[in-house]
Each structure stands twice: as C-alpha cells, then as structure tokens.
Design a protein around this motif. Structure first.
Motif, short mmCIF file in Angstrom:
data_model
loop_
_atom_site.label_atom_id
_atom_site.label_comp_id
_atom_site.label_asym_id
_atom_site.label_seq_id
_atom_site.Cartn_x
_atom_site.Cartn_y
_atom_site.Cartn_z
N ASP A 117 -28.07 -8.58 -6.25
CA ASP A 117 -28.50 -9.20 -7.50
C ASP A 117 -28.46 -10.72 -7.38
N GLU A 118 -29.57 -11.35 -7.74
CA GLU A 118 -29.67 -12.81 -7.69
C GLU A 118 -29.49 -13.44 -9.07
N GLY A 119 -29.13 -12.64 -10.06
CA GLY A 119 -29.11 -13.11 -11.44
C GLY A 119 -28.08 -14.17 -11.73
N LEU A 120 -26.97 -14.18 -10.99
CA LEU A 120 -25.91 -15.16 -11.23
C LEU A 120 -25.61 -15.88 -9.92
N SER A 121 -26.53 -16.74 -9.54
CA SER A 121 -26.48 -17.32 -8.19
C SER A 121 -25.35 -18.31 -7.99
N ASN A 122 -24.70 -18.74 -9.09
CA ASN A 122 -23.59 -19.68 -8.94
C ASN A 122 -22.26 -18.99 -8.68
N LEU A 123 -22.25 -17.65 -8.65
CA LEU A 123 -21.04 -16.89 -8.36
C LEU A 123 -21.20 -16.16 -7.03
N TYR A 124 -20.10 -16.02 -6.27
CA TYR A 124 -20.16 -15.26 -5.03
C TYR A 124 -18.85 -14.52 -4.82
N LEU A 125 -18.93 -13.37 -4.15
CA LEU A 125 -17.76 -12.56 -3.87
C LEU A 125 -16.86 -13.28 -2.88
N ASP A 126 -15.62 -13.49 -3.27
CA ASP A 126 -14.67 -14.21 -2.44
C ASP A 126 -13.68 -13.27 -1.76
N GLY A 127 -13.28 -12.19 -2.44
CA GLY A 127 -12.33 -11.26 -1.83
C GLY A 127 -11.94 -10.14 -2.78
N ILE A 128 -11.40 -9.08 -2.20
CA ILE A 128 -10.88 -7.94 -2.97
C ILE A 128 -9.37 -7.89 -2.74
N VAL A 129 -8.61 -7.86 -3.84
CA VAL A 129 -7.15 -7.86 -3.78
C VAL A 129 -6.64 -6.56 -4.38
N THR A 130 -5.80 -5.84 -3.65
CA THR A 130 -5.23 -4.57 -4.11
C THR A 130 -3.73 -4.69 -4.28
N LEU A 131 -3.25 -4.34 -5.48
CA LEU A 131 -1.80 -4.29 -5.73
C LEU A 131 -1.28 -2.90 -5.43
N CYS A 132 -0.13 -2.83 -4.78
CA CYS A 132 0.53 -1.55 -4.49
C CYS A 132 1.95 -1.56 -5.04
N ASP A 133 2.34 -0.46 -5.64
CA ASP A 133 3.70 -0.27 -6.15
C ASP A 133 4.59 0.15 -4.98
N ALA A 134 5.44 -0.76 -4.50
CA ALA A 134 6.26 -0.48 -3.32
C ALA A 134 7.17 0.72 -3.52
N TYR A 135 7.60 0.96 -4.74
CA TYR A 135 8.53 2.04 -5.01
C TYR A 135 7.87 3.41 -4.96
N ASN A 136 6.59 3.47 -5.34
CA ASN A 136 5.91 4.77 -5.45
C ASN A 136 4.79 5.02 -4.44
N VAL A 137 4.40 3.98 -3.70
CA VAL A 137 3.22 4.15 -2.85
C VAL A 137 3.44 5.18 -1.74
N ASN A 138 4.67 5.30 -1.23
CA ASN A 138 4.94 6.31 -0.20
C ASN A 138 4.73 7.72 -0.73
N LYS A 139 5.10 7.93 -2.00
CA LYS A 139 4.87 9.24 -2.62
C LYS A 139 3.38 9.53 -2.70
N THR A 140 2.60 8.51 -3.01
CA THR A 140 1.15 8.68 -3.07
C THR A 140 0.60 9.07 -1.71
N PHE A 141 1.09 8.42 -0.65
CA PHE A 141 0.65 8.77 0.70
C PHE A 141 1.01 10.22 1.03
N GLN A 142 2.22 10.62 0.70
CA GLN A 142 2.70 11.97 1.04
C GLN A 142 1.96 13.05 0.26
N GLU A 143 1.65 12.76 -1.01
CA GLU A 143 0.96 13.76 -1.84
C GLU A 143 -0.50 13.93 -1.47
N ALA A 144 -1.03 13.03 -0.66
CA ALA A 144 -2.44 13.11 -0.29
C ALA A 144 -2.75 14.37 0.49
#
Length: 362
Positions: A141-168
């Motif tokens: 999309d060229e509609g907003l040419s003054n903006l550009y993607l700089d990065g994607i930031v993901t927050l992880c809950d250190a206390y629960n993320v291992n449980k999420t991995f295990q339950e996968a």
C-alpha cells in the motif's frame, strides 16, 4: 482487535514498505513499530508507561478498543478514557493515543494530519493476533508514504511462557508464531523466575528465532531505544548465534553461498518457496480446516519471516519478507561479513531450501 477480526481478503492496508519518501514532500518518514504478545504478557503495562511517563519521546500509540473481552486489554486500563472514541488524544507527556475497534487505517490517516507532533508510531495488536498479517501489508500500500515498518516487538510472560511451549504438543501456538516474526522479544516478569529458567527460555526463543534481539524486563520497563527506531527492515544482519531447534515446529535456518547469484534467479527461488510450494501443499490438503492453520499443523513448510543480503553481478541486494510478501532492494556492500539468507518458519525443510536457492546451510 486491529487484526484478529479480518479475513484474508480484508487485511487493512497500512503503509508503504519504503523507508524513504520519493515525493517532493520534505516531511521526515516516521517509523512504525508493531507490538504484540500473548494475553497477560505485559502489553498494557508497557503502553501505560509509554503514555504516562516523562521519557521525552513523542510516540503516537494505536491501542485496541476491545481485546478478547478482558478488561486489562481495554484503553480504560491505560487511563485514556472509557468512552468509545477513534480520535487522537494528546497525553500530558507529549504522546498521542487513539483507540480503535477494528480498522487502524482511518486512525493513521487522521494521525498524518498531526504531522510534526510525533516521531514514532506504535500499533498494539490483540493477544491472539498474528502480527504477520499487519506486517506484510507494508509491501502493498502506497497510501501513507510517510510511514514505514520499523520492527515487530513481541512481549513474553517469563512466568508462563514455558507452559505455553509445553502445552503446544508439537502444534504451532500463536505465542511461537509471534516470536518467529519478532525483531525484538521482551521477556517480561523476570523477577518471577530463576536464572536457570531464564536461560532455558532464552534457548527456546533462540531456537525459534535466532535472529531476534532479546530484552529482559520487569514490569515492562524497557529502554525505548531498543524497540523504537531499530531499522529492522532497513538492515538484515545475520544471526549472531545459531541454535538448533528444541522440539518447536518453528525454527531458523541460515543459508549462505560463495557464488554470485543472478537477481532474477534469487527472486524466482523465493517465489517458488513462498508461493508455489505453499499452493501445491494447500491443494493437496484441501480437507484441512482453516482453524488448524492447515499447512502448519499437517507438516508442510511455511516461511514466516525472511531476510538477508546477497551479491549479484550488478551489486549487493537486501531481501526482507513477511509470510508470502517480500521486497528486494539494492544496497552498498560495505561491512557485510558474508552472504546470507535467513528463513524463520514452520517445518523448514533444509534439503528443499538448498535445492531451490542453490545455497548451503551455514
């Protein structure tokens, strides 16, 4: 949320992939950061910090008017009001805030009317949203040419993320998908885990995405310079470490070559991997339901993130991609240690990657 309610044909078109403005307008281009994270990871705490503390940065924040029904995900928790609004509010610390129910495009268009009042844009996604669906629209999309993607930031809950991995249990979770697409992972709630658990989580994150930067925080207090203006899509440094996959279906594979490849051959190889391989697998698995993420849960390869720098007869090029969208740009070849092409994805088939790209695994 901004993204979760859209079908594949209704992804909101946001901004151009370019970090430079080719028009006569001299307004500086503004970097856009996508913030994602599983429910309870600490996004609301981070956004509250950004919108209330005197950190000296002028940030325009788009938050979800509704999350997945949890009060903590609503703007009321941020102290920016409980009314339903889609207007930009000026905060006491110089930042701007806008709550949206679904489509962020209108909010971004209104934001551009306030040009000069902000230096960064931050878009929050709901806890179950896939940031890739927003990220890939920056190529189309060229509609907003003054903006550009700089990065994607993901927050992880250190206390629960291992449980999420295990339950996968071998399946790909949204948490893992968010880590795979991240340029920066914030491992939050560090005070609730031991150093041993911290190292275990670090290894798992690196096994999924060995090219991401990991920030360790408590109460989501992070150095904003580590997540804003990071130019993740204007550079493509090779991973500093190479970790082997630990049980997760998502992994990182770094390719390299000593040969000088033709640009057309590189683009054809990427088209094959991103489009043709996916289409052929999807057609053969037509009975798989959409909810199962089809390709991912049935063993097929799916590339989520792609980046690298390669040498062609005409000079060096940089490749950046999210899901089935990619962009190739000419760059200077200064200070590039070696040719590299980094794939982050699901069920990556190293033999297939080698045969199609004519490169080898590093």
């Amino acid at each position: 949320g901004i993204n979760a309610e859209y079908g594949e044909d209704e992804i909101p078109a946001l901004v151009s992939s370019s970090g430079t403005n080719s028009t006569a307008d001299t307004t500086p281009d503004i970097p856009v950061t996508i913030i994602t994270g599983y429910l309870g990871a600490g996004k609301t705490t981070l956004l509250t910090y950004i919108l209330k503390e005197q950190h000296g940065k002028r940030i325009a924040v788009i938050v979800n008017e509704y999350g997945e029904g949890a009060a903590v995900e609503q703007p009321g928790a941020l102290g920016v009001g409980n009314e339903k609004y889609e207007e930009w509010l000026e905060m006491t610390n110089g930042c701007l805030c806008c709550a949206v129910k679904s489509n962020a495009v209108m909010a971004l268009e209104k934001l551009m009317e306030k040009s000069g009042k902000f230096d960064y844009v931050l878009i929050e996604t709901t806890g179950l949203a896939d940031p890739g669906n927003i990220g890939q629209t920056f190529w189309v999309d060229e509609g907003l040419s003054n903006l550009y993607l700089d990065g994607i930031v993901t927050l992880c809950d250190a206390y629960n993320v291992n449980k999420t991995f295990q339950e996968a249990a071998g399946k790909v979770t949204e948490c893992e998908r968010q880590i795979a697409l991240a340029d920066v992972v914030i491992l939050n709630k560090l005070d609730l885990i031991s150093d041993t658990v911290k190292e275990d989580i670090r290894r798992k994150i690196q096994s999924i995405n060995s090219s991401c930067d990991i920030q360790y925080t408590t109460y989501s207090r992070v150095d904003l310079d580590s997540i804003l203006g990071i130019q993740a899509y204007s550079s493509a440094a090779p991973p500093s470490t190479v970790e082997h996959s630990i049980s997760s279906a998502i992994s990182t594979v770094t390719m390299t070559t000593d040969c000088i490849l033709k640009r057309g051959d590189i683009e054809s190889a990427l088209e094959t991997l991103l489009w043709e391989d996916v289409d052929s697998f999807s057609n053969s698995e037509s009975n798989v339901t959409k909810e199962s993420h089809s390709i991912e849960d049935t063993g097929g390869m799916r590339i989520l993130r792609l980046k690298g720098k390669l040498q062609t007869p005409e000079g060096w090029i940089m490749i950046q991609g999210v899901r089935d969208m990619f962009d190739v740009t000419d760059i200077k070849g200064d200070n590039i240690p070696y040719q590299h092409l980094v794939f982050i994805g699901i069920h990556l088939d190293r033999q297939r990657l080698c045969s199609v790209t004519k490169m080898r695994v590093r």
